[in-house]
Design a protein around this motif. Structure first.
Motif, PDB file in Angstrom:
ATOM      1  N   GLY A 391      40.316  68.427  -4.135  1.00 44.11           N
ATOM      2  CA  GLY A 391      40.313  69.698  -4.844  1.00 44.11           C
ATOM      3  C   GLY A 391      39.801  70.845  -4.001  1.00 44.11           C
ATOM      4  N   LYS A 392      38.842  70.573  -3.119  1.00 42.73           N
ATOM      5  CA  LYS A 392      38.271  71.612  -2.276  1.00 42.73           C
ATOM      6  C   LYS A 392      39.118  71.930  -1.043  1.00 42.73           C
ATOM      7  N   LEU A 393      39.796  70.921  -0.499  1.00 40.80           N
ATOM      8  CA  LEU A 393      40.436  71.101   0.813  1.00 40.80           C
ATOM      9  C   LEU A 393      41.956  71.199   0.779  1.00 40.80           C
ATOM     10  N   ALA A 394      42.597  70.695  -0.268  1.00 42.65           N
ATOM     11  CA  ALA A 394      44.053  70.763  -0.354  1.00 42.65           C
ATOM     12  C   ALA A 394      44.457  71.951  -1.221  1.00 42.65           C
ATOM     13  N   ASP A 395      45.647  72.502  -0.946  1.00 40.14           N
ATOM     14  CA  ASP A 395      46.160  73.578  -1.788  1.00 40.14           C
ATOM     15  C   ASP A 395      46.760  73.033  -3.080  1.00 40.14           C
ATOM     16  N   TYR A 396      47.277  71.811  -3.004  1.00 38.30           N
ATOM     17  CA  TYR A 396      47.863  71.191  -4.195  1.00 38.30           C
ATOM     18  C   TYR A 396      47.709  69.684  -4.064  1.00 38.30           C
ATOM     19  N   SER A 397      47.205  69.059  -5.111  1.00 42.18           N
ATOM     20  CA  SER A 397      46.995  67.613  -5.100  1.00 42.18           C
ATOM     21  C   SER A 397      47.846  66.965  -6.184  1.00 42.18           C
ATOM     22  N   ILE A 398      48.451  65.852  -5.844  1.00 40.55           N
ATOM     23  CA  ILE A 398      49.166  65.044  -6.825  1.00 40.55           C
ATOM     24  C   ILE A 398      48.471  63.697  -6.889  1.00 40.55           C
ATOM     25  N   LEU A 399      47.815  63.429  -8.015  1.00 43.32           N
ATOM     26  CA  LEU A 399      47.095  62.175  -8.198  1.00 43.32           C
ATOM     27  C   LEU A 399      48.068  61.110  -8.673  1.00 43.32           C
ATOM     28  N   THR A 400      48.030  59.950  -8.017  1.00 44.40           N
ATOM     29  CA  THR A 400      49.001  58.910  -8.326  1.00 44.40           C
ATOM     30  C   THR A 400      48.372  57.534  -8.104  1.00 44.40           C
ATOM     31  N   SER A 401      49.165  56.503  -8.265  1.00 46.92           N
ATOM     32  CA  SER A 401      48.658  55.145  -8.055  1.00 46.92           C
ATOM     33  C   SER A 401      48.658  54.785  -6.579  1.00 46.92           C
ATOM     34  N   ASP A 402      47.671  54.010  -6.181  1.00 40.89           N
ATOM     35  CA  ASP A 402      47.603  53.418  -4.853  1.00 40.89           C
ATOM     36  C   ASP A 402      48.005  51.957  -5.021  1.00 40.89           C
ATOM     37  N   ASN A 403      47.040  51.056  -4.958  1.00 42.88           N
ATOM     38  CA  ASN A 403      47.245  49.662  -5.350  1.00 42.88           C
ATOM     39  C   ASN A 403      46.345  49.408  -6.562  1.00 42.88           C
ATOM     40  N   PRO A 404      46.829  49.602  -7.777  1.00 43.32           N
ATOM     41  CA  PRO A 404      45.949  49.450  -8.942  1.00 43.32           C
ATOM     42  C   PRO A 404      45.465  48.024  -9.164  1.00 43.32           C
ATOM     43  N   ARG A 405      46.167  47.074  -8.563  1.00 45.29           N
ATOM     44  CA  ARG A 405      45.816  45.658  -8.703  1.00 45.29           C
ATOM     45  C   ARG A 405      45.743  45.306 -10.199  1.00 45.29           C
ATOM     46  N   MET A 406      44.621  44.757 -10.654  1.00 45.88           N
ATOM     47  CA  MET A 406      44.547  44.319 -12.052  1.00 45.88           C
ATOM     48  C   MET A 406      44.016  45.403 -12.992  1.00 45.88           C
ATOM     49  N   GLU A 407      43.684  46.570 -12.465  1.00 44.25           N
ATOM     50  CA  GLU A 407      43.150  47.648 -13.301  1.00 44.25           C
ATOM     51  C   GLU A 407      44.257  48.482 -13.931  1.00 44.25           C
ATOM     52  N   ASP A 408      43.910  49.164 -15.002  1.00 43.61           N
ATOM     53  CA  ASP A 408      44.795  50.146 -15.628  1.00 43.61           C
ATOM     54  C   ASP A 408      44.859  51.366 -14.709  1.00 43.61           C
ATOM     55  N   PRO A 409      46.027  51.705 -14.185  1.00 45.00           N
ATOM     56  CA  PRO A 409      46.104  52.828 -13.231  1.00 45.00           C
ATOM     57  C   PRO A 409      45.644  54.151 -13.832  1.00 45.00           C
ATOM     58  N   TYR A 410      45.823  54.327 -15.151  1.00 48.53           N
ATOM     59  CA  TYR A 410      45.423  55.591 -15.758  1.00 48.53           C
ATOM     60  C   TYR A 410      43.903  55.737 -15.831  1.00 48.53           C
ATOM     61  N   LEU A 411      43.194  54.619 -15.922  1.00 49.35           N
ATOM     62  CA  LEU A 411      41.734  54.690 -15.880  1.00 49.35           C
ATOM     63  C   LEU A 411      41.255  55.092 -14.495  1.00 49.35           C
TER      64      LEU A 411
END
Length: 481
Positions: A391-411
């Protein structure tokens, strides 16, 4: 090879051996079909392989290495006090002690391990030395590439690789030594002519719990007798702390502190970095790196320090540094033929994210667009920190999944959002990583830089325990058709 001979190689950990037999293969996977197999019953955080001894015997194992004696099995058992350390020593013996026939360099630290190994390999080749490489991107035996499974392979795989390197005429091996590998004794019994400490920043706290424990794992690499000489980043507080604990020869490298090997007159452009490589205030050599960013100055200094300690002359060091054009998935600029640049980077920790964003800020003509997420079942503390940095260093950020593994990606995404919301950063959330990449490419304009952060050269995405094909280089190519 006889079981008793293998046990003798690990005698300081052997409590008792019942019986003897010929061993033709070794494994820690009960599913492997073996002939005259030796099965290591490793007790891990989630699984205890003693439970699978019967399966291993059914698949051909004729002997077991155990930390508790198993009743009702009519095969020889080697009872040991430390299963992982014993496995490392027995694997080395099984493959003919290949590490003793090689000069081995080990690199540890939170960031920079992979690139430093590539720099070292390039320098060695410039000096006419046949080199091997072991690390996150895989295995290289000279110019032959083999797929790897861990940053530092388990001992059975590691010593089989080292044997292949010996057979191929490799003289020097440069390998990454992860904190996990050190803690799990994967490199037990290997002697490193030089060990290098690059830096320390927050990562892997899901395993180590605290930064002190994480640092201690790194420190152990240098203080347990594994390493004969050390190259230490003197600009790192952890590096200075480590130096106080050393009882082996060491070389300090850095920029801002008094160091033996240091850089001056640093100029950073989008084409790379130019600097003067200074050696003990006695000599200096101009270097033009093809790789971008201040962090690669440190990687180059670490590689130069290592190679000086093993007798490589400065001219070959400079040539090797300059002839390395790219490292897979590390600040790698893709060939997109677009008015904007697309860069993939393995940055998956707060410090690494900050480094890559600051680096492109030095030369970007337009906006910085970053696509990133955080891995599931891993350090949760870093998620809001990475959101705040973006948030501080990029002009625009798109938050997405990496390797969610067994977790809920939205959490996971919600945790990242908590950090980015503390800033004025502009962002959106697109859980599907391919869609997130597509959005970033669609909004990029001339002079912009799109950073796909976190996965580097990985060719998969792990979701609910399944690794699905996901190659960001191929995805970008497809999206830009």
């Amino acid at each position: 090879m006889l079981l008793s001979k293998l046990a003798k190689a690990a005698e300081k950990y052997v409590i008792e051996i019942s019986g003897d037999c010929k061993i033709g293969q070794i494994t820690q996977d009960s599913r492997d079909r073996t002939q005259e197999g030796l099965f290591f019953c490793i007790s891990g955080a989630h699984f205890d392989a003693h439970r699978f001894a019967e399966d291993a015997i059914r698949n051909g194992a004729v002997a077991l290495v155990v930390t508790r004696k198993l009743a009702n099995f009519a095969v020889p058992q080697v009872l040991v006090s430390n299963d992982r350390a014993a496995m490392a020593l027995m694997a080395a013996e099984f493959y003919g002690q290949p590490a003793k026939k090689l000069r081995i360099i080990g690199i540890t630290g939170t960031k920079g391990k992979t690139t430093t190994t590539y720099f070292v390999k390039s320098i060695l080749e410039a000096a006419g030395v046949k080199a091997g490489l072991i690390g996150t991107t895989g295995i290289m035996i000279g110019n032959q590439w083999l797929e790897g499974h861990l940053t530092t392979p388990d001992p059975i795989e590691l010593h089989s690789i080292l044997k292949k390197m010996v057979d191929a005429g490799v003289q020097v091996v440069c390998m990454e030594a992860s904190a996990h590998a050190i803690s799990m004794r994967r490199v037990e019994g290997v002697r490193f002519e030089v060990g290098c400490f690059t830096n320390l920043s927050q990562d892997h706290l899901d395993y180590f719990e605290t930064m002190d424990k994480y640092f201690l794992a790194k420190q152990t690499f240098f203080t347990s007798g594994l390493v004969q000489n050390a190259a230490i980043n003197a600009d790192s507080e952890a590096g200075l702390q480590l130096i106080k604990e050393l009882n082996i020869p060491f070389t300090k490298f850095g920029i801002s502190e008094n160091a033996d090997v240091f850089a001056r007159d640093i100029e950073i452009t989008e084409e790379g970095v130019h600097f003067s490589l200074c050696l003990w205030d006695a000599e200096s050599f101009p270097v033009q790196l093809k790789l971008m960013g201040m962090f690669n100055v440190y990687n180059a200094l670490s590689a130069a320090s290592i190679c000086l300690m093993i007798g490589i002359v400065p001219q070959d060091i400079v040539q090797g540094l300059e002839q390395l054009h790219t490292v897979p998935g590390r600040a790698e600029v893709l060939d997109t033929n677009t008015p904007y640049k697309v860069l993939i980077d393995y940055s998956h920790s707060p410090d690494a994210m900050e480094n890559i964003l600051n680096s492109v800020r030095d030369f970007v003509h337009g906006k910085v667009i970053v696509v990133f997420g955080c891995g599931g079942d891993r350090d949760k503390v870093k998620r809001p920190l990475m959101g705040e940095i973006a948030g501080k260093l990029a002009d625009y950020s798109i938050l997405t999944s990496d390797n969610p593994r067994m977790e809920d990606p939205y959490l996971i995404l919600s945790a990242i959002e908590k950090g980015i919301k503390t800033t004025q950063g502009v962002y959106e959330v697109i859980e599907n990583r391919k869609d997130a990449i597509a959005k970033a490419l669609s909004i990029a304009k001339s002079g912009d830089i799109v950073i796909l952060a976190g996965k580097g050269d990985e060719t998969y995405q792990e979701i609910k325990g399944v690794k699905r094909n996901f190659n960001e280089k191929q995805i970008v190519k497809e999206l830009l058709k």
